[in-house]
Design an enzyme around this catalytic site. Structure first.
Site, PDB file in Angstrom:
ATOM      1  N   PHE A 125       0.779  -0.765   0.151  1.00 34.82           N
ATOM      2  CA  PHE A 125       0.232  -0.138   0.245  1.00 34.82           C
ATOM      3  C   PHE A 125       0.791   1.570  -0.369  1.00 34.82           C
ATOM      4  O   PHE A 125       1.745   1.274   0.781  1.00 34.82           O
ATOM      5  CB  PHE A 125      -1.047   0.188   1.001  1.00 34.82           C
ATOM      6  CG  PHE A 125      -1.829   0.884   1.287  1.00 34.82           C
ATOM      7  CD1 PHE A 125      -3.255   0.607   0.852  1.00 34.82           C
ATOM      8  CD2 PHE A 125      -1.642   2.081   1.766  1.00 34.82           C
ATOM      9  CE1 PHE A 125      -4.597   1.445   0.479  1.00 34.82           C
ATOM     10  CE2 PHE A 125      -2.929   3.588   2.211  1.00 34.82           C
ATOM     11  CZ  PHE A 125      -3.920   2.701   1.307  1.00 34.82           C
ATOM     12  N   ASP A 197       1.286  -4.981   8.601  1.00 32.59           N
ATOM     13  CA  ASP A 197       0.619  -3.774   8.201  1.00 32.59           C
ATOM     14  C   ASP A 197      -0.618  -4.853   8.541  1.00 32.59           C
ATOM     15  O   ASP A 197      -1.057  -5.880   6.819  1.00 32.59           O
ATOM     16  CB  ASP A 197       0.376  -2.957   7.342  1.00 32.59           C
ATOM     17  CG  ASP A 197      -0.786  -2.308   6.872  1.00 32.59           C
ATOM     18  OD1 ASP A 197      -1.675  -2.517   7.066  1.00 32.59           O
ATOM     19  OD2 ASP A 197      -0.385  -1.065   6.763  1.00 32.59           O
ATOM     20  N   TYR A 222     -11.304   1.370  10.039  1.00 26.19           N
ATOM     21  CA  TYR A 222     -12.323   1.411   9.454  1.00 26.19           C
ATOM     22  C   TYR A 222     -12.899   0.641   7.745  1.00 26.19           C
ATOM     23  O   TYR A 222     -13.594   1.083   7.780  1.00 26.19           O
ATOM     24  CB  TYR A 222     -12.380   3.099   8.882  1.00 26.19           C
ATOM     25  CG  TYR A 222     -11.084   3.593   8.125  1.00 26.19           C
ATOM     26  CD1 TYR A 222     -10.911   2.980   6.922  1.00 26.19           C
ATOM     27  CD2 TYR A 222     -10.330   4.300   9.270  1.00 26.19           C
ATOM     28  CE1 TYR A 222     -10.117   3.276   6.555  1.00 26.19           C
ATOM     29  CE2 TYR A 222      -8.960   4.591   8.045  1.00 26.19           C
ATOM     30  CZ  TYR A 222      -8.633   3.910   6.299  1.00 26.19           C
ATOM     31  OH  TYR A 222      -7.439   3.758   5.924  1.00 26.19           O
ATOM     32  N   LYS A 223     -12.125  -0.113   8.328  1.00 27.25           N
ATOM     33  CA  LYS A 223     -12.159  -1.259   7.236  1.00 27.25           C
ATOM     34  C   LYS A 223     -13.327  -2.318   8.097  1.00 27.25           C
ATOM     35  O   LYS A 223     -14.072  -2.012   8.235  1.00 27.25           O
ATOM     36  CB  LYS A 223     -10.995  -1.860   6.398  1.00 27.25           C
ATOM     37  CG  LYS A 223     -10.193  -0.431   6.196  1.00 27.25           C
ATOM     38  CD  LYS A 223      -9.457  -0.892   5.661  1.00 27.25           C
ATOM     39  CE  LYS A 223      -8.252   0.289   4.469  1.00 27.25           C
ATOM     40  NZ  LYS A 223      -6.706   0.183   4.647  1.00 27.25           N
ATOM     41  N   ARG A 368     -12.981  -4.050  -7.977  1.00 24.86           N
ATOM     42  CA  ARG A 368     -12.471  -4.169  -5.964  1.00 24.86           C
ATOM     43  C   ARG A 368     -14.120  -4.443  -5.886  1.00 24.86           C
ATOM     44  O   ARG A 368     -14.520  -3.198  -5.143  1.00 24.86           O
ATOM     45  CB  ARG A 368     -11.658  -3.334  -5.342  1.00 24.86           C
ATOM     46  CG  ARG A 368     -10.809  -3.795  -4.202  1.00 24.86           C
ATOM     47  CD  ARG A 368      -9.936  -3.402  -4.078  1.00 24.86           C
ATOM     48  NE  ARG A 368     -10.359  -1.966  -3.499  1.00 24.86           N
ATOM     49  CZ  ARG A 368      -9.904  -1.469  -1.563  1.00 24.86           C
ATOM     50  NH1 ARG A 368      -8.373  -1.680  -1.468  1.00 24.86           N
ATOM     51  NH2 ARG A 368     -10.267  -0.572  -1.552  1.00 24.86           N
TER      52      ARG A 368
END
Ligand SMILES: *Cc1c(COP(=O)(O)O)cnc(C)c1O
Length: 409
Positions: A125, A197, A222-223, A368
């Site tokens: 990322f 991560d 928040y995922k 996605r």
């Protein structure tokens, strides 16, 4: 009952869907980017704003224990990632926590001048790599140098100069899972630390940080954890490393006694030393409440449903010749998202959103779809498949309004 309805009625997690506020007519397949709103979070926020902030005001730091919220939220996250007590704390964003841990880890290594390399991978990322670049320009190349692997050959890349292996467990672009146990062992065998991560893994994939003797980890609130937009992140630091690691953002909340207001910084003993400033109470209360959904949950059960949903989707779209599967077909190697590639991926996603199927687009050509087993059903999946087939085979995405680029994709 059709096949999807049968699967839903046999789903042991089916009742969780009613615990979320989902908009009518929307099939939400983006919980890997922003988790949906758990119903009870709304009333917890109302109580926090009206009674705590509005009425109890500053007394709330003690009366409602705002002051220990980062630790309490950390302890709620710990069992979800396979961590024992006293090793997880909630603070800041993932980017900021990466900075704290990378810098602290390189500092704890300064007896070993030879080890100055951060090994990571090209496909990580971007923020993880940007932060590593920032650490390198701050400390200088002598202390911190970034080495990026593009072919997955970590066995060659990790050597006697490696200070730390920094990787993301589930890749944001294709959803592939790294072999955490093997790569952690490999780094340790070569004398390096690991920093994982877990942004796309926490709350959805089985994780055993303690059992694998992981050194350091960060992850998103928040995922899949459903903490709300911009929810704070979490930090895991293995107990055996805490005392030797001093993080650079030495703010008062990480001090041994913040309310002594002493002139010099002295870090707290345990995981609290990874705190910096005042916690964002509103955001953290939302995350804290959302995490209560996990109290009676077994991550293995979530993982089982997640795999079934993604597999169901993959099989459903396999007959669209225009789409290429960009995620691993092997269930064990795939997280909870399915990525498909198509040269017109951006326009296709806009057309899907227009039809109520919300996923997202990632450069250069990736569609996605994230599957959140707490609120996504097989029926959602079946309907998303039908709409995707219609949009692609009948080229509904050719409409020029679907090609206008927005700031957030
Ligand atoms: C989502 C995500 C982030 C986000 O970091 P922020 O600081 O919260 O913006 C970082 N790393 C990975 C791997 C992610 O998936």
């Amino acid at each position: 009952m059709n096949d999807a309805e049968q699967r839903d009625s046999a789903d042991p997690l089916k009742d969780y869907r009613t615990r979320f506020l989902l908009p009518e007519g929307i099939i939400y397949l983006d919980g890997n980017s922003l988790g949906a709103l758990p119903r009870h979070v709304k009333s917890v926020m109302e109580e926090t704003i009206v009674n705590q902030w509005g009425s109890d005001l500053i007394r709330s730091w003690n009366a409602h224990e705002w002051i220990t919220l980062p630790t309490r939220v950390g302890e709620k996250i710990a069992p979800i990632i396979g961590a024992g007590e006293g090793q997880v704390v909630c603070a800041d964003s993932t980017s900021v926590n990466l900075f704290k841990l990378l810098t602290a880890a390189l500092g704890s290594n300064d007896t070993d001048q030879q080890r100055n390399v951060i090994v990571s991978e090209q496909g990580n990322f971007p923020t993880d790599l940007y932060i590593a670049e920032g650490v390198s320009s701050l400390l200088g190349e002598d202390r911190a140098r970034l080495r990026l692997v593009s072919d997955g050959d970590f066995d060659t890349a990790i050597d006697h100069t490696t200070a730390i292996l920094m990787l993301t467990h589930v890749n944001f672009r294709d959803g592939s899972i790294q072999d955490l146990p093997r790569l952690t062992r490999l780094a340790h065998d070569r004398g390096a630390l690991v920093l994982w991560d877990l942004s796309h893994s926490a709350g959805i994939v089985n994780l055993d940080l303690d059992a694998n003797d992981v050194d350091l980890a960060v992850g998103c609130g928040y995922k899949y954890l459903n903490g709300g937009p911009g929810a704070p992140s979490f930090v895991y630091v293995n107990r055996r490393l805490q005392a030797a690691m001093q993080q650079p953002l030495s703010g008062w909340m990480g001090h041994r006694q913040p309310f002594e207001f002493s002139t010099t910084y002295e870090p707290a003993d345990g995981i609290d030393r990874f705190l910096a400033g005042t916690p964002p109470i509103l955001s953290m209360q939302a995350l804290s409440a959302a995490l209560d959904l996990y109290q009676d949950l077994d991550i293995r059960e979530l993982r089982t449903k997640s795999v079934r949903l993604t597999e169901y989707f993959i099989e459903g779209v396999a007959n669209i010749p225009e789409l290429t599967l960009a995620s691993p077909r092997d269930n064990d190697r795939r997280g909870s998202q399915v990525s498909l590639s198509h040269p017109d991926a951006y326009a296709i996603m806009q057309a899907l959103i227009d039809r109520g199927v919300i996923g997202d687009f990632r450069e250069p050509d990736i569609l996605r779809f994230g599957f959140a087993p707490l609120y996504n059903s097989f029926d959602d999946t079946q309907r998303a498949i039908e709409i995707l087939i219609d949009v692609v085979t009948n080229r509904h995405f050719d409409d020029p309004r679907f090609r206008e680029r927005q700031r957030v994709t």
